[in-house]
Write an enzyme that holds these catalytic residues in place. Structure first.
Site, short mmCIF file in Angstrom:
data_model
loop_
_atom_site.label_atom_id
_atom_site.label_comp_id
_atom_site.label_asym_id
_atom_site.label_seq_id
_atom_site.Cartn_x
_atom_site.Cartn_y
_atom_site.Cartn_z
N ARG A 234 -100.12 64.35 52.65
CA ARG A 234 -101.10 63.99 51.63
C ARG A 234 -100.67 62.66 51.02
O ARG A 234 -99.47 62.44 50.78
CB ARG A 234 -101.18 65.04 50.53
CG ARG A 234 -102.04 66.24 50.89
CD ARG A 234 -103.52 65.88 51.08
NE ARG A 234 -104.34 67.00 51.49
CZ ARG A 234 -104.58 67.37 52.75
NH1 ARG A 234 -104.06 66.67 53.75
NH2 ARG A 234 -105.37 68.38 53.02
N GLU A 263 -107.62 57.69 49.64
CA GLU A 263 -108.49 58.28 50.65
C GLU A 263 -109.84 58.76 50.14
O GLU A 263 -110.86 58.55 50.74
CB GLU A 263 -107.77 59.48 51.24
CG GLU A 263 -107.79 59.53 52.71
CD GLU A 263 -106.89 60.66 53.18
OE1 GLU A 263 -107.40 61.52 53.86
OE2 GLU A 263 -105.70 60.68 52.82
N HIS A 295 -106.74 59.72 58.52
CA HIS A 295 -106.65 61.18 58.42
C HIS A 295 -107.18 61.85 59.70
O HIS A 295 -108.11 62.66 59.67
CB HIS A 295 -107.42 61.70 57.20
CG HIS A 295 -106.88 63.01 56.71
ND1 HIS A 295 -106.80 63.32 55.38
CD2 HIS A 295 -106.39 64.09 57.38
CE1 HIS A 295 -106.29 64.54 55.25
NE2 HIS A 295 -106.04 65.02 56.45
P1 NAI Z 1 -97.03 75.00 55.56
O1 NAI Z 1 -97.46 75.69 54.31
O2 NAI Z 1 -96.87 75.79 56.82
O3 NAI Z 1 -95.61 74.27 55.30
C1 NAI Z 1 -95.33 73.53 54.14
C2 NAI Z 1 -93.83 73.56 53.93
O4 NAI Z 1 -93.51 72.72 52.84
C3 NAI Z 1 -93.30 74.97 53.61
O5 NAI Z 1 -92.21 75.31 54.43
C4 NAI Z 1 -92.85 74.83 52.15
O6 NAI Z 1 -91.74 75.67 51.83
C5 NAI Z 1 -92.48 73.36 52.11
N1 NAI Z 1 -92.36 72.86 50.75
C6 NAI Z 1 -93.01 73.28 49.64
N2 NAI Z 1 -92.56 72.59 48.58
C7 NAI Z 1 -91.61 71.73 49.02
C8 NAI Z 1 -90.80 70.75 48.39
N3 NAI Z 1 -90.85 70.54 47.07
N4 NAI Z 1 -89.95 70.05 49.17
C9 NAI Z 1 -89.87 70.28 50.50
N5 NAI Z 1 -90.61 71.19 51.14
C10 NAI Z 1 -91.48 71.90 50.41
O7 NAI Z 1 -98.04 73.81 55.74
P2 NAI Z 1 -98.40 73.04 57.09
O8 NAI Z 1 -99.51 73.74 57.78
O9 NAI Z 1 -97.16 72.73 57.83
O10 NAI Z 1 -99.03 71.68 56.49
C11 NAI Z 1 -98.23 70.74 55.81
C12 NAI Z 1 -99.15 69.71 55.19
O11 NAI Z 1 -99.78 68.94 56.23
C13 NAI Z 1 -100.35 70.29 54.42
O12 NAI Z 1 -99.98 70.62 53.10
C14 NAI Z 1 -101.34 69.17 54.46
O13 NAI Z 1 -101.13 68.37 53.31
C15 NAI Z 1 -100.97 68.39 55.70
N6 NAI Z 1 -102.01 68.42 56.75
C16 NAI Z 1 -102.43 67.23 57.27
C17 NAI Z 1 -103.40 67.19 58.26
C18 NAI Z 1 -103.84 65.88 58.87
O14 NAI Z 1 -104.85 65.86 59.57
N7 NAI Z 1 -103.13 64.80 58.64
C19 NAI Z 1 -104.03 68.42 58.75
C20 NAI Z 1 -103.49 69.64 58.18
C21 NAI Z 1 -102.52 69.62 57.19
#
Ligand code: NAI
Length: 336
Positions: A234, A263, A295
């Site tokens: 993000r 964005e 994105h």
């Molecule tokens: P997820 O929920 O599986 O993993 C997120 C991880 O971040 C978790 O392991 C969590 O413990 C960790 N986390 C939370 N707070 C933290 C902190 N303060 N410091 C370090 N780690 C922390 O989410 P997923 O599916 O892996 O997605 C990650 C991000 O990718 C989403 O939040 C979204 O913003 C982004 N995304 C981007 C897309 C794109 O097209 N560019 C598409 C889908 C998601």
């Protein structure tokens, strides 16, 4: 059941038409308009609407949908921060989403950005097209045996760890929870150590109060000189003005961004000189070692197919009166 599909792009239609055949009880009509208070009335006669991150599903939209007897909002994305859940609850409108679709799609794009900015592929492409076959300005470094620092090791971060491991990199990670599936090849370290020891840093944590502007001038100063920074998560994880300062300090060999703070402001749709002059994204693009994509991390055939399948399964569960783990709970919040 009848679904009105808002903000249709040709690729949405193709992926949903391929899957809807498997759901004979569902029919879909498509409109190019996005869902907002001006277009919500189009849902007259439909049981459900299918919407996206860009839709405006605030109180007014919700009231109009309720007045048209719409009972279900199908978000074809993970996030739901644009949905007024209190009003949905008040009118008993169910909201469902697609929590995860293809982590590899985003992780592969993150690695593509890291590689492209390391080897200046965008510059090389343009040079060769202009008949300039010189190599000046194109030198990169091997990823093999270098250190990757992955911040956030959920679904996408874990996929990125596996990719980096496959490149022969040493993989370090920082997360508030450890992912056991990575324990054989990932070393969990403090954020400080990750920042100071990594040659490539990739952000995969969600945007929350605790991660807002995680990358700022203080954390940038702790990074190695010549680091590559990638953000596919993000935009607001990175404080853009500080990133610009870091680029000016020659901190980065390359920066690859699929997301950026402006964005949602459509800076590039409204290309007025005044807006572009004050746009931090336009300033970022003026640096030769920055590569920005729009994105598109999620944008693969497989991910779109998974989004269509899950969304239509959600609709089918609704029609059958089944509970689903993809129900958005009626409390404030939202992540991806
Ligand atoms: P997820 O929920 O599986 O993993 C997120 C991880 O971040 C978790 O392991 C969590 O413990 C960790 N986390 C939370 N707070 C933290 C902190 N303060 N410091 C370090 N780690 C922390 O989410 P997923 O599916 O892996 O997605 C990650 C991000 O990718 C989403 O939040 C979204 O913003 C982004 N995304 C981007 C897309 C794109 O097209 N560019 C598409 C889908 C998601």
């Amino acid at each position: 059941m009848k679904i009105l599909f808002y903000d249709t792009k040709s690729y949405d239609r193709e992926s949903f038409e391929a899957v809807v055949k498997n759901f004979p009880e569902i029919s879909i009509e498509y409109t190019k308009s996005d869902l907002d208070p001006r277009t919500a009335a189009l849902a007259e006669g439909f049981d459900a609407v299918c919407a996206f991150v860009s839709s405006d599903i605030g109180t007014r939209t919700m009231e109009i949908l309720h007045a048209r007897n719409v009972r279900l909002i199908l978000m074809r994305c993970a996030g739901f921060n644009n949905v007024d859940l209190d009003t949905a609850e008040k009118y008993d409108i169910r909201v469902m989403r697609v929590p995860g679709y293809s982590p590899e799609a985003v992780a592969e794009h993150a690695m593509a950005l890291a590689l492209a900015s390391n080897r200046r592929l965008y510059k090389a492409y343009n040079k060769v097209r202009e008949n300039d076959f010189s190599l000046s300005g194109l030198m990169g470094f091997n990823f093999y045996q270098k250190t990757a620092g992955i911040i956030g090791t959920g679904k996408i971060g874990a996929a990125m760890c596996r990719i980096c491991h496959g490149f022969g990199m040493k993989v370090m990670a920082y997360d508030v929870y450890q992912n056991d599936s990575l324990k054989d090849f990932v070393e969990y370290v403090s954020l400080e150590r990750l920042l100071s020891d990594s040659d490539v840093i990739s952000l995969h944590c969600p945007l929350m109060d605790s991660t807002y502007h995680l990358i700022n001038i203080e954390t940038i100063k702790k990074m190695k000189d010549g680091v590559i920074l990638v953000n596919t998560s993000r935009g607001a994880l990175v404080k853009t003005n500080d990133l610009i300062e870091g680029i000016r300090m020659h901190k980065f060999a390359g920066v690859g961004l699929d997301v950026y703070e402006e964005e949602t402001n459509n800076v590039f749709e409204d290309r007025s000189d005044e807006i572009l002059e004050h746009s931090t994204t336009a300033r970022l693009l003026s640096f030769p070692n920055v590569m920005i994509t729009s994105h598109q991390g999620f944008f693969t055939r497989e991910a779109l197919g998974a989004i269509a399948s899950t969304t239509l399964q959600n609709a089918s569960d609704f029609a059958a009166g089944k509970d689903s783990p993809n129900d958005v709970p009626f409390v404030h919040g939202g992540t991806a």
